[in-house]
Design a protein around this motif. Structure first.
Motif, PDB file in Angstrom:
ATOM      1  N   SER A 415     -21.580  34.340 -21.865  1.00 44.39           N
ATOM      2  CA  SER A 415     -22.069  32.959 -21.780  1.00 44.39           C
ATOM      3  C   SER A 415     -20.876  32.028 -21.615  1.00 44.39           C
ATOM      4  N   LEU A 416     -20.560  31.691 -20.371  1.00 45.09           N
ATOM      5  CA  LEU A 416     -19.415  30.837 -20.072  1.00 45.09           C
ATOM      6  C   LEU A 416     -19.899  29.401 -19.889  1.00 45.09           C
ATOM      7  N   HIS A 417     -19.450  28.502 -20.748  1.00 48.34           N
ATOM      8  CA  HIS A 417     -19.897  27.114 -20.646  1.00 48.34           C
ATOM      9  C   HIS A 417     -18.925  26.221 -21.414  1.00 48.34           C
ATOM     10  N   ASP A 418     -19.046  24.919 -21.206  1.00 47.91           N
ATOM     11  CA  ASP A 418     -18.222  23.913 -21.866  1.00 47.91           C
ATOM     12  C   ASP A 418     -19.053  23.012 -22.768  1.00 47.91           C
ATOM     13  N   ASP A 419     -20.093  23.538 -23.338  1.00 50.74           N
ATOM     14  CA  ASP A 419     -21.037  22.692 -24.047  1.00 50.74           C
ATOM     15  C   ASP A 419     -20.573  22.290 -25.439  1.00 50.74           C
ATOM     16  N   SER A 420     -19.556  22.965 -25.994  1.00 46.79           N
ATOM     17  CA  SER A 420     -19.160  22.716 -27.377  1.00 46.79           C
ATOM     18  C   SER A 420     -18.400  21.385 -27.481  1.00 46.79           C
ATOM     19  N   PHE A 421     -19.008  20.434 -28.157  1.00 47.21           N
ATOM     20  CA  PHE A 421     -18.395  19.116 -28.344  1.00 47.21           C
ATOM     21  C   PHE A 421     -17.135  19.212 -29.204  1.00 47.21           C
ATOM     22  N   LYS A 422     -17.197  20.021 -30.269  1.00 52.47           N
ATOM     23  CA  LYS A 422     -16.083  20.087 -31.219  1.00 52.47           C
ATOM     24  C   LYS A 422     -14.875  20.809 -30.643  1.00 52.47           C
ATOM     25  N   MET A 423     -15.079  21.660 -29.646  1.00 50.66           N
ATOM     26  CA  MET A 423     -13.951  22.336 -29.015  1.00 50.66           C
ATOM     27  C   MET A 423     -13.440  21.579 -27.798  1.00 50.66           C
ATOM     28  N   SER A 424     -14.265  20.746 -27.195  1.00 48.12           N
ATOM     29  CA  SER A 424     -13.862  20.035 -25.975  1.00 48.12           C
ATOM     30  C   SER A 424     -13.018  18.803 -26.280  1.00 48.12           C
ATOM     31  N   TRP A 425     -13.401  18.032 -27.326  1.00 50.97           N
ATOM     32  CA  TRP A 425     -12.677  16.803 -27.598  1.00 50.97           C
ATOM     33  C   TRP A 425     -11.214  17.031 -27.984  1.00 50.97           C
ATOM     34  N   PRO A 426     -10.888  18.003 -28.838  1.00 47.01           N
ATOM     35  CA  PRO A 426      -9.456  18.263 -29.088  1.00 47.01           C
ATOM     36  C   PRO A 426      -8.689  18.603 -27.823  1.00 47.01           C
ATOM     37  N   MET A 427      -9.305  19.365 -26.905  1.00 46.83           N
ATOM     38  CA  MET A 427      -8.611  19.688 -25.650  1.00 46.83           C
ATOM     39  C   MET A 427      -8.401  18.437 -24.800  1.00 46.83           C
ATOM     40  N   ILE A 428      -9.377  17.520 -24.781  1.00 45.27           N
ATOM     41  CA  ILE A 428      -9.232  16.288 -24.002  1.00 45.27           C
ATOM     42  C   ILE A 428      -8.113  15.426 -24.569  1.00 45.27           C
ATOM     43  N   PHE A 429      -8.077  15.268 -25.898  1.00 46.67           N
ATOM     44  CA  PHE A 429      -7.022  14.465 -26.529  1.00 46.67           C
ATOM     45  C   PHE A 429      -5.643  15.056 -26.255  1.00 46.67           C
ATOM     46  N   LEU A 430      -5.526  16.379 -26.399  1.00 47.09           N
ATOM     47  CA  LEU A 430      -4.234  17.020 -26.159  1.00 47.09           C
ATOM     48  C   LEU A 430      -3.858  16.967 -24.689  1.00 47.09           C
ATOM     49  N   SER A 431      -4.828  16.977 -23.777  1.00 46.85           N
ATOM     50  CA  SER A 431      -4.531  16.817 -22.356  1.00 46.85           C
ATOM     51  C   SER A 431      -3.934  15.441 -22.076  1.00 46.85           C
ATOM     52  N   LEU A 432      -4.510  14.404 -22.676  1.00 52.38           N
ATOM     53  CA  LEU A 432      -3.958  13.063 -22.505  1.00 52.38           C
ATOM     54  C   LEU A 432      -2.534  12.989 -23.046  1.00 52.38           C
ATOM     55  N   MET A 433      -2.301  13.612 -24.209  1.00 54.97           N
ATOM     56  CA  MET A 433      -0.947  13.621 -24.765  1.00 54.97           C
ATOM     57  C   MET A 433       0.000  14.445 -23.901  1.00 54.97           C
ATOM     58  N   GLY A 434      -0.515  15.559 -23.351  1.00 53.43           N
ATOM     59  CA  GLY A 434       0.316  16.372 -22.467  1.00 53.43           C
ATOM     60  C   GLY A 434       0.707  15.649 -21.192  1.00 53.43           C
ATOM     61  N   ILE A 435      -0.062  14.657 -20.805  1.00 57.25           N
ATOM     62  CA  ILE A 435       0.268  13.872 -19.617  1.00 57.25           C
ATOM     63  C   ILE A 435       1.200  12.712 -19.969  1.00 57.25           C
ATOM     64  N   MET A 436       0.952  12.044 -21.108  1.00 57.43           N
ATOM     65  CA  MET A 436       1.629  10.778 -21.386  1.00 57.43           C
ATOM     66  C   MET A 436       2.837  10.898 -22.309  1.00 57.43           C
ATOM     67  N   VAL A 437       2.873  11.896 -23.185  1.00 54.82           N
ATOM     68  CA  VAL A 437       3.876  11.879 -24.252  1.00 54.82           C
ATOM     69  C   VAL A 437       5.291  12.012 -23.699  1.00 54.82           C
ATOM     70  N   GLY A 438       5.468  12.688 -22.570  1.00 53.22           N
ATOM     71  CA  GLY A 438       6.811  12.844 -22.018  1.00 53.22           C
ATOM     72  C   GLY A 438       7.420  11.519 -21.599  1.00 53.22           C
ATOM     73  N   SER A 439       6.671  10.733 -20.832  1.00 54.77           N
ATOM     74  CA  SER A 439       7.204   9.448 -20.377  1.00 54.77           C
ATOM     75  C   SER A 439       7.388   8.478 -21.536  1.00 54.77           C
ATOM     76  N   ILE A 440       6.425   8.440 -22.461  1.00 56.29           N
ATOM     77  CA  ILE A 440       6.520   7.508 -23.592  1.00 56.29           C
ATOM     78  C   ILE A 440       7.738   7.831 -24.459  1.00 56.29           C
ATOM     79  N   MET A 441       7.918   9.125 -24.790  1.00 52.43           N
ATOM     80  CA  MET A 441       9.038   9.502 -25.641  1.00 52.43           C
ATOM     81  C   MET A 441      10.379   9.316 -24.927  1.00 52.43           C
TER      82      MET A 441
END
Length: 579
Positions: A415-441
């Motif tokens: 069963s391959l899906h992205d339906d889990s809210f609790k597992m998706s939001w941490p990945m989204i937050f870390l993706s934003l940090m993975g994009i922005m944290v380098g330039s900000i720091m």
């Protein structure tokens, strides 16, 4: 179950709020160049003081904010990933103890208080590695614990040697330790401790073995806590390491670790072990640039690497969770269609690892490589460094090729899906940090204008190595039949490169096995043998036999007394007859 979820949410929210709190104060301390030093004296013996010390400066607060943010995301992620576990509260408590131990290590400028966090990391990591109670996990936990004990002993030896100073606040003695050549032992012990905790050669075998822990734990351990503890300790001790007698040795070992981990990841098919070996490679990058005398660059790469490596593990855990705990990348394929959100985050993390322009890894890795090109290095180390960088891109694109291209090679009922809210939001937050944290720091840490002047061919060398590595990663996996036939002709070389230069075999079968067998032999022959016979048990048996013989005389038996009397008469008669 509802109570367990509330505990997860409260823990995650508390960690996130503490992360924001320390981030705010870290930025303010960085701007005004402020430091808070707190010290409690427990007791003093003549001129020696045993104190508990806390250091709050911009570096400790920024790193603490990073650790707490990743921990909050991991705890939220675990609420769904570990929901089938019967002891789910115990898991969260272990993670919180782990985070507390790392926090103690971060804010301690005192070797005594560092030892509390250092040993706490070792003990709790053992409990987390053996969380799935099977033989493989027990072996991995034992290897992890025994490897890290070497570093613990080195810290204890440093504490004993610092008795010469009258205090263990090493931050006050940096200049003296650097100028006093009699104190080179402390820098040697600290480097040994950092090498064991950060899994440099020859202590590299425990890091892939620690993948036996649950994936959320791996995300926390291999991004910002356990494996980076050694790097952070060496950053704090950098004044006595850079320019000392050990810095050439540390640079050589770290570059070899990069090269070994890059080679091993290209021959590995376990999804989590590939990411673990990439962590080992990036630890080599941090150690190498630190040994060249750039602790700020090493700390910058530590922060950026923590974000995208935690994201990489969470995405891998989501894939493993969906395909029924299967980790072989040869069974993956077509993930982009079935799990688009997870695949997008996975590709962001992979590209950040490769140093894709304007992602987090680009700002630190590109700067490190350009500073390295300006340093005075020999040709062998220079070539190995850039080959290791190319190997990083190679195994990253190899992973993308196996997971995103082709068809799914697993059973049809996954069963391959992205339906889990609790597992998706941490990945989204870390993706934003993975994009922005380098330039900000980079804006915050390197605010002064500095220019790197390089020839045109050296400026393009980094881009060229990355492109060649990406091309090799795709070509090697597309030409499977040709490459397999070529590899079969050199089976010994492939087994050597693919098994981390036989380091796991040396660590588990010889280095660990023989001392344990010798210890068992001496325990049986000495502790349970001669020492027992000559001391406690021997004394007991002798007293016992004497008490049995005297008991005969205390039984008031006339026969015994009569026989004893006749025996004495015969002895006296025999003696008199001789004269």
């Amino acid at each position: 179950m509802l109570l367990n979820l509330k505990f997860y949410y409260i823990s995650s929210l508390f960690l996130f709020m503490m992360s924001v709190f320390f981030l705010f104060f870290g930025i303010s301390f960085m701007v005004v160049e402020k430091t808070i030093f707190i010290e409690w004296e427990f007791f003093s013996i003549q001129s020696l003081s045993v104190v508990m010390t806390l250091l709050f400066d911009w570096m400790s607060m920024m790193f603490l904010s990073c650790v707490l943010f990743i921990s909050s995301m991991v705890v939220m992620y675990s609420s769904d990933y570990m929901k089938g576990d019967m002891n789910i509260i115990r898991f969260v408590l272990l993670v919180l103890m782990f985070v507390f131990s790392m926090s103690m290590l971060i804010i301690s400028p005192n070797l005594i208080s560092i030892l509390l966090g250092w040993d706490g990391l070792g003990l709790v990591s053992y409990c987390l590695v053996i969380y799935y109670q099977n033989v493989k996990s027990f072996n991995a936990g034992m290897l992890t614990a025994l490897s890290n004990r070497v570093g613990d002993v080195a810290i204890l030896m440093s504490i004993a040697w610092m008795l010469n100073f009258g205090s263990w606040n090493y931050i006050f003695y940096m200049d003296y330790m650097f100028n006093n050549k009699d104190m080179w032992l402390i820098s040697g012990f600290i480097i040994l401790a950092g090498m064991t905790k950060s899994a440099q050669i020859p202590f590299s075998a425990w890091l892939p073995a620690a993948m036996a822990a649950p994936t959320p734990v791996s995300s926390l351990v291999h991004s910002s806590t356990l494996v980076t503890a050694g790097v952070y300790l060496l950053i704090r001790f950098s004044p006595i390491i850079t320019g000392g007698i050990f810095w050439n040795f540390l640079f050589f070992i770290s570059v070899l670790t990069m090269f070994m981990a890059g080679l091993g990841a290209n021959f590995e098919f376990d999804l989590k072990k590939i990411i673990a070996l990439s962590t080992l490679s990036q630890l080599g990058v941090m150690m190498s640039i630190l040994s060249l005398g750039y602790p700020l660059l090493s700390f910058f790469h530590l922060l950026t690497h923590a974000m995208f490596k935690a994201l990489l593990f969470l995405c891998a855990g989501c894939m493993i969770h969906s395909i029924k705990d299967w980790q072989d990348i040869r069974s993956l394929g077509c993930m982009g269609l079935m799990m688009p959100l997870t695949s997008s985050c996975f590709n962001v993390a992979n590209l950040a690892l490769c140093g894709m322009p304007f992602l987090a890894g680009f700002y630190s890795k590109d700067l490190i490589l350009e500073v390295l090109e300006m340093s005075f290095l020999n040709v062998l180390m220079f070539i190995l460094y850039f080959i290791s960088t190319g190997l990083t891109v190679c195994y990253s694109f190899r992973l993308v090729f196996y997971s995103m291209m082709g068809d799914l090679n697993l059973m049809s009922y996954s069963s391959l899906h992205d339906d889990s809210f609790k597992m998706s939001w941490p990945m989204i937050f870390l993706s934003l940090m993975g994009i922005m944290v380098g330039s900000i720091m980079s804006w915050m840490m390197f605010s002064s204008m500095e220019l790197i002047c390089l020839p045109f061919y050296l400026k393009l060398l980094t881009l060229f190595v990355c492109l060649v590595g990406a091309w090799m990663g795709l070509e090697i996996n597309q030409l499977k039949i040709f490459m397999q036939s070529m590899f079969l002709k050199s089976e010994m070389m492939i087994s050597f490169m693919g098994s981390m230069w036989f380091m796991p075999f040396l660590s588990s079968q010889n280095t660990m096995k023989n001392p344990l067998e010798q210890g068992n032999y001496y325990m049986k022959s000495m502790d349970f043998g001669w020492s027992e016979y000559l001391s406690a048990q021997g004394l007991y048996m002798n007293l016992y036999s004497l008490s049995k013989s005297t008991q005969l005389f205390q039984d008031n038996s006339i026969k015994i007394y009569f026989m004893t009397f006749m025996l004495w008469v015969m002895v006296i008669f025999f003696i008199m007859s001789m004269f």
